[in-house]
Design an enzyme around this catalytic site. Sequence first.
Site: not given
Length: 403
Positions: A277, A211-213
């Site tokens: 994103a 995942a990402n932020r």
Amino acid sequence: MILKNKRILLIIAGGIAAYKSLDLIRRFREQGADVRPLMTAGAQQFVTPLAVGALSASHVYTDLFSREDEQDVGHIRLARDCDLIVVAPATADLMAKMAHGLADDLASTVLLATDKPVLVAPAMNPKMWSTKATQRNVATLKADGIHFIGPERGEMAESGEAGLGRMSEPMQIVETATLLLDGHAKPLLGRKAIVTSGPTHEPIDPVRYIANRSSGKQGHAIAAALAALGADVTLVSGPVTIPDPLGVRTIHVERAEEMRDAVLAALPADIAVMVAAVADWRVEAQAGEKIKKQAGEPPAPLHLIENPDILKTVGHHAMRPKLVCGFAAETQSVIENARKKLDTKGADMIVANDVSAETGIMGGERNSVRVITRDGVDVWPDMPKGEVAEKLAEKIASYFATS
Ligand code: C5P
């Protein structure tokens, strides 16, 4: 459905006329409006949040200091995330607070914080209405640009006294609200927009993922801002913890491939704003079972393969929207990389931001962007994500106005 996609924050104050607000909610919804109700403590003495919640099919906001509500939406967003605020019934007390800028509960705080048009439907005893103090407050509020409907002449529900003080009938309030909303420009009316937002989750096995932020705040705000200008918006959102914006069709996905499929299914459209994103890579073969840790053994290698580039796919699609806008989250050479993206991705506009850890943009409340088109670079000052969204929606609207 003359109020389709219109978002109304309905503030119910404490008066016997609050029973009419239940009907008002139904009338607004019949016209296609989304109604978010907010009740004062007094209102809850006359009608229950349960009834208001059921009729509006929305969470009912009641408390300025509710930790849950503040995390969920927050009073400032509550004040701004709508097209119109309707106060019905408005009591003498709430109008006095509004006129003096008091903010000691959720309703008065929201009314002080809003930048949206406000329509007030007073209801009170005729003496309370005609008294000098109330009339002074009404004059102040009118001078401040607050819109009024009523009160009407008639018999009071509780005392049987006759005079000016009855709340206007729900249908009259709906009609006035419609007139007010129409008076506010909807330059993107009739345009279809697709927005992606949030991160994607790429599974490794049934319990783990990459995942990402990204929080989805910026993408969701853009979807709401385009809808506020009249666009018919489909938001394709990765996994986020923020609520779906009102007045927007939200499709929830997890993986990049699902996001691509949902975006392509929403074509044709006039506008595409790809804010998500999207994870660049996914694990080639997702394990069907949880990968076990083997004591003393090295971890299982993860073989990554590239995800589809959704922006690029849309930018080069046979049904390419007239305006394709991408985001560029970079940590270095921000403008140079954004310029390159205009061509590689087939975009008309790239919104570039510096997401180096020290900027706090990823997941934060503010954003500092440059908007790159083939005509040049616009540098916008640091501002809240909601304002970036509104400014971008206006830029998109002016693109359609001039082309
Ligand atoms: O190439 P890069 O990830 O920096 O490009 C960012 C832009 O491309 C964003 O608008 C993002 O939403 C979009 N993108 C996409 N699909 C990907 C990767 C990025 O739509 N797989």
